[in-house]
Design a protein around this motif. Structure first.
Motif, mmCIF file in Angstrom:
data_model
loop_
_atom_site.group_PDB
_atom_site.id
_atom_site.type_symbol
_atom_site.label_atom_id
_atom_site.label_comp_id
_atom_site.label_asym_id
_atom_site.label_seq_id
_atom_site.Cartn_x
_atom_site.Cartn_y
_atom_site.Cartn_z
ATOM 1 N N HIS A 1 -50.812 31.781 -39.811
ATOM 2 C CA HIS A 1 -49.729 30.842 -39.512
ATOM 3 C C HIS A 1 -48.973 31.321 -38.281
ATOM 4 N N LEU A 2 -48.681 30.388 -37.376
ATOM 5 C CA LEU A 2 -48.009 30.739 -36.125
ATOM 6 C C LEU A 2 -47.033 29.650 -35.703
ATOM 7 N N PRO A 3 -46.073 29.988 -34.831
ATOM 8 C CA PRO A 3 -45.261 28.941 -34.219
ATOM 9 C C PRO A 3 -46.166 27.988 -33.440
ATOM 10 N N ARG A 4 -45.864 26.718 -33.486
ATOM 11 C CA ARG A 4 -46.737 25.751 -32.819
ATOM 12 C C ARG A 4 -46.853 26.030 -31.319
ATOM 13 N N ALA A 5 -45.762 26.459 -30.711
ATOM 14 C CA ALA A 5 -45.756 26.680 -29.262
ATOM 15 C C ALA A 5 -46.755 27.752 -28.834
ATOM 16 N N SER A 6 -47.050 28.693 -29.709
ATOM 17 C CA SER A 6 -47.981 29.775 -29.352
ATOM 18 C C SER A 6 -49.319 29.654 -30.070
ATOM 19 N N PHE A 7 -49.523 28.541 -30.777
ATOM 20 C CA PHE A 7 -50.760 28.393 -31.552
ATOM 21 C C PHE A 7 -51.933 28.085 -30.632
ATOM 22 N N ASP A 8 -53.008 28.854 -30.783
ATOM 23 C CA ASP A 8 -54.241 28.683 -30.009
ATOM 24 C C ASP A 8 -55.391 28.963 -30.959
ATOM 25 N N ARG A 9 -56.112 27.920 -31.369
ATOM 26 C CA ARG A 9 -57.161 28.098 -32.376
ATOM 27 C C ARG A 9 -58.288 28.997 -31.895
#
Length: 355
Positions: free
Chosen positions: A118-126
């Protein structure tokens, strides 16, 4: 709480990772960064994952690792009649569960370990989260790779499938890791045979799969846990001990978790959330061939069908409209009792809907 120095000593000694865990007894909170669930109840684990996603601070990363007793888990927007062999599910007693994220259908058992980052959306990179898992697998001596769908593969065979959920300010990447899964059971449960069913939902992408133990016999659930935690800690610079979540700690009494587990078991969630679909089936009877289109319900009559039979079939179709697919109320059988031919059609449709 163990200090950074103590954790590093544990990691350096390579002792059993569980010796460095903190017990999860007491009130469950979303303030930790690493959780390991010892529960094997898929209803609990899937609901706990959703609870963590909804309650963890959106600015902080989190990792959840768990295993489930045998079950099939379908994506949020999938069709269980298309994705799951429901006859095999009933015969084996292995349930299917609709999860909260998108993606395709997967099989869980104790030979499969699940991860959720789980990550903040702004830093999410699949792609980046896939690389964390890839690093963990490679650290165990398996020459794995990531394909263009961010699945983990060994050669061309998939050992891990992924799915994602993204909301306003938070996102997660979760997936399976096949270690010693019963691949025969997996294949049996994930072949529905519904080739003529057309759905507006998401269809699974079929791929050849394998277990990590086929390439390295020493790989285990415990070693995978340790490897993923190490890779996660290095990637996100997090140094705190994992929090163990026990089945017997009363976490099911938390209203969100208790109610969420019950929702997963309801018809309205498991079946009723299925996107609109059409199912064309065909069967030859002694008196002709019938085509049934399962949406509301309509019949295409063979040439020469007599008027009385047409009227009764129209009555059967009208009675099916608004009914739950696969859970039709018993009153509809009264229509079938009026004519042996209608009874034949109804028996056939029931088999199709139950499969």
């Amino acid at each position: 709480m163990l200090s950074l120095h103590v954790w590093r000593n544990c990691a350096t000694r390579r002792t059993a990772l569980s010796r460095c865990y903190t017990s999860g007894s007491g009130t469950l909170t979303p303030k930790h960064s690493i959780y390991v669930s010892e529960s094997t109840d898929p209803y609990f684990n899937l609901t706990f994952e959703d609870w963590l996603f909804r309650h963890k601070s959106p600015d902080e990363p989190a990792l959840l690792l768990y295993r489930d007793s045998p079950c099939v888990v379908i994506g949020r927007n999938q069709n269980p009649w298309k994705e799951v062999n429901l006859r095999a599910s009933r015969r084996t007693g292995i349930p299917f569960i609709r999860r909260h994220s998108g993606g395709g259908t997967v099989y869980h058992d104790l030979g499969n370990t699940n991860f959720s980052i789980h990550l903040p959306r702004a830093s999410f990179d699949r792609h980046a989260t896939a690389q964390v898992v890839l690093k963990a697998v490679r650290s165990m001596g398996v020459d794995a790779n990531v394909n263009d769908r961010n699945d983990i593969c060994v050669g061309k065979e998939k050992v891990s499938g992924s799915a994602y959920k993204i909301v306003k300010d938070r996102a997660y990447h979760h997936g399976t890791m096949l270690i010693s899964t019963r691949l025969d059971t997996l294949g049996q449960l994930l072949r529905s045979g519904k080739d003529t069913m057309e759905t507006r939902g998401v269809a699974s992408v079929r791929s050849p799969v394998c277990n990590l133990q086929q390439y390295h016999a020493g790989v285990s659930h415990e070693k995978f846990l340790e490897a993923v935690i190490d890779a996660y800690r290095q990637e996100y610079d997090i140094y705190e001990e994992p929090q163990i979540v026990h089945d017997a700690d009363g976490h099911r009494s938390i209203p969100y978790i208790r109610e969420g587990m019950e929702v997963l078991k309801t018809w309205d969630w498991a079946f009723g959330q299925t996107p609109e679909f059409t199912y064309k089936v065909e069967k030859r009877f002694a008196w002709g061939t019938m085509h049934g289109i399962i949406l509301s319900c309509a019949f295409n009559y063979p040439e020469g069908t007599d008027g009385a039979l047409r009227e009764k079939l129209d009555s059967l179709a009208a009675g099916l409209e608004g009914q739950r697919y696969g859970s039709v109320e018993s009153e509809i059988s009264k229509v079938a009792e009026s004519d042996e031919r209608i009874a034949d059609v109804w028996a056939w449709l029931r088999v199709e809907m139950d499969s």
